[in-house]
Design a protein around this motif. Structure first.
Motif, PDB file in Angstrom:
ATOM      1  N   ALA A  83      33.691  59.150  46.061  1.00  0.00           N
ATOM      2  CA  ALA A  83      33.768  60.742  46.511  1.00  0.00           C
ATOM      3  C   ALA A  83      34.182  60.909  47.775  1.00  0.00           C
ATOM      4  N   PRO A  84      33.990  60.073  48.899  1.00  0.00           N
ATOM      5  CA  PRO A  84      34.511  60.277  50.072  1.00  0.00           C
ATOM      6  C   PRO A  84      36.200  60.361  49.941  1.00  0.00           C
ATOM      7  N   GLU A  85      36.745  59.839  49.235  1.00  0.00           N
ATOM      8  CA  GLU A  85      38.208  59.797  49.186  1.00  0.00           C
ATOM      9  C   GLU A  85      38.806  61.046  48.695  1.00  0.00           C
ATOM     10  N   LEU A  86      37.950  61.861  47.982  1.00  0.00           N
ATOM     11  CA  LEU A  86      38.597  63.101  47.558  1.00  0.00           C
ATOM     12  C   LEU A  86      38.435  64.324  48.233  1.00  0.00           C
ATOM     13  N   ASP A  87      39.106  65.223  48.060  1.00  0.00           N
ATOM     14  CA  ASP A  87      38.915  66.564  48.697  1.00  0.00           C
ATOM     15  C   ASP A  87      38.123  67.711  47.860  1.00  0.00           C
ATOM     16  N   ILE A  88      38.106  67.390  46.585  1.00  0.00           N
ATOM     17  CA  ILE A  88      37.655  68.416  45.513  1.00  0.00           C
ATOM     18  C   ILE A  88      36.891  67.424  44.783  1.00  0.00           C
ATOM     19  N   LEU A  89      35.694  67.798  44.556  1.00  0.00           N
ATOM     20  CA  LEU A  89      34.870  66.973  43.373  1.00  0.00           C
ATOM     21  C   LEU A  89      34.925  67.773  42.057  1.00  0.00           C
ATOM     22  N   SER A  90      35.164  67.261  40.931  1.00  0.00           N
ATOM     23  CA  SER A  90      34.736  68.099  39.741  1.00  0.00           C
ATOM     24  C   SER A  90      34.234  67.078  38.725  1.00  0.00           C
ATOM     25  N   ASN A  91      33.838  67.337  37.837  1.00  0.00           N
ATOM     26  CA  ASN A  91      33.084  66.645  36.723  1.00  0.00           C
ATOM     27  C   ASN A  91      33.727  67.173  35.396  1.00  0.00           C
ATOM     28  N   ASP A  92      33.753  66.207  34.360  1.00  0.00           N
ATOM     29  CA  ASP A  92      33.715  66.714  33.053  1.00  0.00           C
ATOM     30  C   ASP A  92      32.338  66.240  32.403  1.00  0.00           C
ATOM     31  N   HIS A  93      31.734  67.289  31.731  1.00  0.00           N
ATOM     32  CA  HIS A  93      30.387  67.016  31.066  1.00  0.00           C
ATOM     33  C   HIS A  93      30.706  67.553  29.567  1.00  0.00           C
ATOM     34  N   TYR A  94      30.584  66.513  28.909  1.00  0.00           N
ATOM     35  CA  TYR A  94      30.414  66.802  27.402  1.00  0.00           C
ATOM     36  C   TYR A  94      28.985  66.626  26.618  1.00  0.00           C
ATOM     37  N   LEU A  95      28.610  67.605  26.158  1.00  0.00           N
ATOM     38  CA  LEU A  95      27.539  67.373  25.199  1.00  0.00           C
ATOM     39  C   LEU A  95      27.594  66.796  23.873  1.00  0.00           C
ATOM     40  N   MET A  96      27.210  65.653  23.868  1.00  0.00           N
ATOM     41  CA  MET A  96      27.267  64.768  22.617  1.00  0.00           C
ATOM     42  C   MET A  96      26.675  64.985  21.612  1.00  0.00           C
ATOM     43  N   SER A  97      27.161  65.971  20.346  1.00  0.00           N
ATOM     44  CA  SER A  97      26.112  66.667  19.471  1.00  0.00           C
ATOM     45  C   SER A  97      25.431  65.627  18.533  1.00  0.00           C
ATOM     46  N   ASP A  98      25.687  64.310  18.521  1.00  0.00           N
ATOM     47  CA  ASP A  98      24.753  63.302  18.061  1.00  0.00           C
ATOM     48  C   ASP A  98      23.812  62.913  18.464  1.00  0.00           C
ATOM     49  N   ASP A  99      23.546  63.323  19.954  1.00  0.00           N
ATOM     50  CA  ASP A  99      22.571  62.745  20.898  1.00  0.00           C
ATOM     51  C   ASP A  99      21.370  63.863  20.921  1.00  0.00           C
ATOM     52  N   PRO A 100      20.250  63.676  20.473  1.00  0.00           N
ATOM     53  CA  PRO A 100      19.155  64.629  20.590  1.00  0.00           C
ATOM     54  C   PRO A 100      18.679  65.046  22.096  1.00  0.00           C
ATOM     55  N   GLU A 101      19.068  64.242  22.932  1.00  0.00           N
ATOM     56  CA  GLU A 101      18.561  64.380  24.377  1.00  0.00           C
ATOM     57  C   GLU A 101      19.656  64.673  25.299  1.00  0.00           C
ATOM     58  N   ALA A 102      20.842  65.234  24.450  1.00  0.00           N
ATOM     59  CA  ALA A 102      22.132  65.540  25.443  1.00  0.00           C
ATOM     60  C   ALA A 102      21.883  66.625  26.496  1.00  0.00           C
ATOM     61  N   GLU A 103      21.139  67.325  26.475  1.00  0.00           N
ATOM     62  CA  GLU A 103      20.915  68.557  27.324  1.00  0.00           C
ATOM     63  C   GLU A 103      20.153  67.899  28.487  1.00  0.00           C
ATOM     64  N   ILE A 104      19.669  66.764  28.350  1.00  0.00           N
ATOM     65  CA  ILE A 104      18.887  66.427  29.324  1.00  0.00           C
ATOM     66  C   ILE A 104      19.822  65.776  30.651  1.00  0.00           C
ATOM     67  N   ASP A 105      21.283  65.451  30.320  1.00  0.00           N
ATOM     68  CA  ASP A 105      22.101  65.214  31.188  1.00  0.00           C
ATOM     69  C   ASP A 105      22.415  66.329  32.340  1.00  0.00           C
ATOM     70  N   ILE A 106      22.581  67.596  31.833  1.00  0.00           N
ATOM     71  CA  ILE A 106      23.175  68.586  32.695  1.00  0.00           C
ATOM     72  C   ILE A 106      22.338  68.795  34.162  1.00  0.00           C
ATOM     73  N   ALA A 107      21.195  69.044  34.071  1.00  0.00           N
ATOM     74  CA  ALA A 107      20.653  69.224  35.463  1.00  0.00           C
ATOM     75  C   ALA A 107      20.819  68.205  36.382  1.00  0.00           C
ATOM     76  N   PRO A 108      20.318  66.842  36.073  1.00  0.00           N
ATOM     77  CA  PRO A 108      20.659  66.052  36.960  1.00  0.00           C
ATOM     78  C   PRO A 108      21.916  65.395  37.557  1.00  0.00           C
ATOM     79  N   ASN A 109      22.843  65.475  36.371  1.00  0.00           N
ATOM     80  CA  ASN A 109      24.183  65.236  36.822  1.00  0.00           C
ATOM     81  C   ASN A 109      24.840  66.604  37.703  1.00  0.00           C
TER      82      ASN A 109
END
Length: 172
Positions: A33-59
């Motif tokens: 992260a310190p090497e970058l000027d702008i931080l961005s993320n790709d976040h994909y909800l995997m439809s076959d994962d029943p707990e996919a939404e758990i990723d959003i807030a902590p990530n």
């Protein structure tokens, strides 16, 4: 990456899309992260994962921590995405939004005249219907309850004044 681009393009911000997911732990984002000027993320909800939404807030929290503030969500989910690189006229935009709503299977919350914005908020004891006339002509819309701005009971329809607003408390 950051050190390499600084020599050839010192005024160009360095960025890359992280892929922060609870299932990926092979990258040291804290070192990167310190090497970058702008931080961005790709976040994909995997439809076959029943707990996919758990990723959003902590990530999101992790990205905010890594960036030290705001960050960009560059790509999200596995559904359709629309990118419009122009400012269309109102008719073209309305037609496009109608197509997108139909493809997504979204139906209006309530029928309303053209130019009438309708929003419903659901509460524990009642719902609240907000009607805003954007035409400047006024209109009627179906409603039941009490108009909160005037205190008047509403049975069947409410009249929204030209350029005005109506807020109806709908009993459950």
């Amino acid at each position: 990456m950051h050190r390499r681009t600084r020599g050839t393009a010192p005024d160009t911000p360095a960025t890359t899309n992280f892929l922060v997911l609870r299932t990926i732990d092979a990258l040291d984002y804290w070192r990167w992260a310190p090497e970058l000027d702008i931080l961005s993320n790709d976040h994909y909800l995997m439809s076959d994962d029943p707990e996919a939404e758990i990723d959003i807030a902590p990530n999101g929290d992790l990205m905010r921590s890594l960036a030290g503030g705001p960050w960009f969500l560059m790509e999200h989910s596995t559904g359709a995405a629309w990118y419009l690189a122009t400012h269309p006229d109102q008719d073209t935009l309305a037609a496009l939004l109608d197509r997108i709503r139909q493809e997504a299977g979204v139906t209006p919350e309530q029928d309303a005249p053209a130019g009438m914005e309708v929003v419903r908020r659901r509460g524990a004891e009642a719902d609240y219907l907000f009607l805003i006339d954007h035409t400047g002509k006024g209109a009627e819309a179906p409603a039941e309850g009490v108009e909160l701005l005037t205190g008047a009971p509403v049975t069947g329809t409410v009249t929204v004044p030209p350029g005005g607003v109506a807020v109806i408390r709908e009993p459950r």
